[in-house]
Design a protein around this motif. Structure first.
Motif, mmCIF file in Angstrom:
data_model
loop_
_atom_site.group_PDB
_atom_site.id
_atom_site.type_symbol
_atom_site.label_atom_id
_atom_site.label_comp_id
_atom_site.label_asym_id
_atom_site.label_seq_id
_atom_site.Cartn_x
_atom_site.Cartn_y
_atom_site.Cartn_z
ATOM 1 N N ALA A 60 0.824 -1.208 0.000
ATOM 2 C CA ALA A 60 0.000 0.000 0.000
ATOM 3 C C ALA A 60 0.860 1.261 0.000
ATOM 4 O O ALA A 60 0.385 2.342 -0.366
ATOM 5 C CB ALA A 60 -0.933 -0.003 1.200
ATOM 6 N N ILE A 61 2.123 1.145 0.391
ATOM 7 C CA ILE A 61 2.998 2.326 0.425
ATOM 8 C C ILE A 61 3.482 2.696 -0.981
ATOM 9 O O ILE A 61 3.295 3.848 -1.410
ATOM 10 C CB ILE A 61 4.178 2.120 1.399
ATOM 11 N N PRO A 62 4.089 1.781 -1.747
ATOM 12 C CA PRO A 62 4.400 2.163 -3.141
ATOM 13 C C PRO A 62 3.134 2.444 -3.942
ATOM 14 O O PRO A 62 3.191 3.184 -4.930
ATOM 15 C CB PRO A 62 5.165 0.953 -3.686
ATOM 16 N N ALA A 63 2.020 1.846 -3.519
ATOM 17 C CA ALA A 63 0.694 2.165 -4.084
ATOM 18 C C ALA A 63 0.608 1.899 -5.579
ATOM 19 O O ALA A 63 -0.024 2.642 -6.323
ATOM 20 C CB ALA A 63 0.312 3.620 -3.769
ATOM 21 N N ARG A 64 1.248 0.788 -5.995
ATOM 22 C CA ARG A 64 1.188 0.391 -7.404
ATOM 23 C C ARG A 64 0.675 -1.047 -7.526
ATOM 24 O O ARG A 64 1.002 -1.749 -8.478
ATOM 25 C CB ARG A 64 2.569 0.535 -8.052
ATOM 26 N N GLY A 65 -0.150 -1.460 -6.582
ATOM 27 C CA GLY A 65 -0.731 -2.791 -6.626
ATOM 28 C C GLY A 65 0.068 -3.805 -5.828
ATOM 29 O O GLY A 65 1.261 -3.621 -5.540
ATOM 30 N N GLU A 66 -0.585 -4.904 -5.488
ATOM 31 C CA GLU A 66 -0.018 -5.908 -4.592
ATOM 32 C C GLU A 66 1.093 -6.750 -5.242
ATOM 33 O O GLU A 66 1.883 -7.398 -4.551
ATOM 34 C CB GLU A 66 -1.135 -6.823 -4.064
ATOM 35 N N TRP A 67 1.209 -6.716 -6.573
ATOM 36 C CA TRP A 67 2.245 -7.471 -7.269
ATOM 37 C C TRP A 67 3.478 -6.619 -7.576
ATOM 38 O O TRP A 67 4.328 -7.006 -8.372
ATOM 39 C CB TRP A 67 1.673 -8.048 -8.569
ATOM 40 N N VAL A 68 3.600 -5.473 -6.955
ATOM 41 C CA VAL A 68 4.644 -4.520 -7.332
ATOM 42 C C VAL A 68 6.041 -5.127 -7.210
ATOM 43 O O VAL A 68 6.909 -4.873 -8.046
ATOM 44 C CB VAL A 68 4.521 -3.217 -6.501
ATOM 45 N N ARG A 69 6.283 -5.951 -6.206
ATOM 46 C CA ARG A 69 7.617 -6.556 -6.070
ATOM 47 C C ARG A 69 7.948 -7.424 -7.270
ATOM 48 O O ARG A 69 9.082 -7.430 -7.762
ATOM 49 C CB ARG A 69 7.702 -7.418 -4.803
ATOM 50 N N SER A 70 6.958 -8.175 -7.750
ATOM 51 C CA SER A 70 7.201 -9.074 -8.883
ATOM 52 C C SER A 70 7.297 -8.310 -10.194
ATOM 53 O O SER A 70 8.228 -8.517 -10.981
ATOM 54 C CB SER A 70 6.089 -10.124 -8.963
ATOM 55 N N THR A 71 6.338 -7.428 -10.440
ATOM 56 C CA THR A 71 6.290 -6.743 -11.736
ATOM 57 C C THR A 71 7.499 -5.826 -11.942
ATOM 58 O O THR A 71 7.972 -5.664 -13.067
ATOM 59 C CB THR A 71 4.993 -5.934 -11.882
ATOM 60 N N GLU A 72 7.993 -5.242 -10.846
ATOM 61 C CA GLU A 72 9.131 -4.332 -10.954
ATOM 62 C C GLU A 72 10.442 -4.978 -10.529
ATOM 63 O O GLU A 72 11.481 -4.310 -10.466
ATOM 64 C CB GLU A 72 8.851 -3.065 -10.143
ATOM 65 N N LYS A 73 10.402 -6.270 -10.210
ATOM 66 C CA LYS A 73 11.593 -7.054 -9.840
ATOM 67 C C LYS A 73 12.393 -6.386 -8.727
ATOM 68 O O LYS A 73 13.620 -6.214 -8.815
ATOM 69 C CB LYS A 73 12.460 -7.301 -11.085
ATOM 70 N N ILE A 74 11.674 -6.039 -7.671
ATOM 71 C CA ILE A 74 12.277 -5.348 -6.528
ATOM 72 C C ILE A 74 12.907 -6.373 -5.594
ATOM 73 O O ILE A 74 12.285 -7.361 -5.214
ATOM 74 C CB ILE A 74 11.219 -4.521 -5.775
#
Length: 430
Positions: free
Chosen positions: A29-43
């Protein structure tokens, strides 16, 4: 009883409830780009750590969430206790990656349970089978993992069985620390990771020993496995009690191999993301959601509607407004939803049917004359009433209806329907 009959009986309360709240909430909710943000942006885990360090939902008040769910007419709720990023909203003894070690400093699941239970709403826990934080979950080459393409994060010395034991231990915690839990909602199996890869039989035996009445969704099984299982009377323990199609309403509901209905629930987002996405304003209207709910119920299913609270712990104003509008309609027409199902009749041109026992509910979306024509029901209905206010409706036949002896004509007086979203007519069957 067969396995499918046992599952049908176990899920009876769910078919009565019909409408629930899904809640996706966590560090994403902090990056606020959806729950898959770690996967989609390869964080990486290291880059994602800043969100753990910042997490401080100062306005988290699940009592407000629960009151909103009740106002909207929802009868059960499912909260993400742990999503794919591995962050736990509960105080697990098996990880430091949890809300109690953030600025929040407390067990957020405990507060959710207490708040929703106080409103008479049944309690559900979502738990991700995936875990992108745990060191023994597959990294390199896994099609979901944020580090899938990074050779520096190889799979050497990763013991997947250690992770599965961790998963089992956390499920045990969730089912022993919070009293009676009504739903356990797993997410999700893929490729070779399904069924016994999760030690599924052992897991479900443990779940049943702790919470005999709990109901499980189907996602311990892969798609192919569960589709095969539906054809049989004897299902694997991990097949689940209900089907959980995502972002789709099955065109004809869900049945087993014999054509018998099974319990199912469509899970849907309010906009285009499950977790909070600050840029996503593509919200479904209350009208769209209500008609989607009617569609589900008319096919024998439920609707689990998602909200994604923001980093401070508040449900976004747009979501709140939609749920309040749904609540107005449900206050007047909820009887045509709760405990209702497939009417066993062809879908009418003007809308949908739902049915409970000897009452047929006509959900009227459009009419072109002031008479509503109900095909084949001329001698089957004792009386007709507006569901919203109980007003009597005339079933007198028009002077020119002699050629249509099998049709029921209901006089609505006006081609302008009282409720442009869904005018519900209650038909008492003889």
């Amino acid at each position: 009883m067969t396995d499918q009959e046992i599952r049908w009986e176990r899920t009876a309360w769910m078919r009565e409830a019909r409408f629930g709240m899904f809640i996706h909430w966590g560090l994403y909710a902090i990056p606020a780009r959806g729950e898959w943000v770690r996967s989609t942006e390869k964080i990486t885990v290291e880059e994602y750590q800043k969100y753990f360090d910042e997490f401080d939902p100062v306005y988290y008040d699940p009592k407000k969430w629960a009151k909103l769910a009740k106002q909207a007419g929802m009868k059960y709720a499912v909260l993400t206790t742990k999503h794919h990023d591995g962050f736990c909203l509960f105080d697990s003894a098996y990880t430091d990656y949890k809300a109690t070690n953030t600025k929040a400093g407390r067990d957020l699941v405990k507060e959710y349970v207490e708040a929703f239970r106080a409103e008479g709403i049944k309690i559900g826990f979502y738990y991700s089978l995936l875990d992108w934080h745990h060191p023994d979950y597959p990294h390199y080459g896994d099609r979901q993992h944020p580090m899938r393409d990074n050779p520096e994060y190889g799979n050497e010395n990763r013991n997947f069985d250690n992770y599965v034991t961790y998963l089992h231990n956390q499920v045990r915690e969730l089912l022993t620390h919070y009293g009676k839990i009504d739903i356990l909602w797993f997410d999700f199996s893929y490729n070779a990771l399904y069924g016994e890869a999760w030690r599924g039989t052992e897991l479900v035996e443990m779940i049943r020993s702790l919470q005999p009445d709990i109901i499980l969704n189907d996602r311990l099984s892969g798609d192919a496995a569960i589709n095969d299982a539906l054809q049989e009377d004897i299902l694997p323990m991990y097949a689940g009690d209900f089907q959980s199609p995502e972002q789709i309403v099955p065109p004809a509901g869900v049945t087993n191999g014999k054509g018998d209905p099974v319990t199912w629930e469509a899970c849907m987002t309010l906009n285009d993301h499950w977790g909070y996405a600050v840029f996503d304003h593509n919200y479904k209207s209350a009208k769209t959601v209500i008609r989607m709910l009617v569609d589900c119920v008319s096919k024998g299913g439920n609707l689990l509607l998602n909200v994604g609270p923001n980093a401070k712990g508040e449900i976004p104003p747009a979501s709140k407004k939609i749920l309040e509008e749904i609540g107005v309609w449900m206050h007047e027409n909820g009887e045509s939803i709760y405990g209702c199902g497939n009417a066993g009749l062809p879908k009418p041109a003007w809308g949908y049917y739902t049915r409970k026992d000897d009452v047929l509910y006509a959900h009227v979306y459009d009419i072109f004359t002031s008479s509503l024509v109900v095909e084949g029901m001329a001698n089957a209905v004792e009386y007709a009433r507006m569901q919203a206010d109980g007003a009597e409706l005339s079933m007198s036949r028009p002077w020119n209806s002699a050629k249509y002896p099998n049709e029921l004509f209901i006089d609505l007086h006006d081609v302008q329907l009282p409720d442009p979203i869904d005018t519900v007519i209650r038909l008492k069957l003889k």
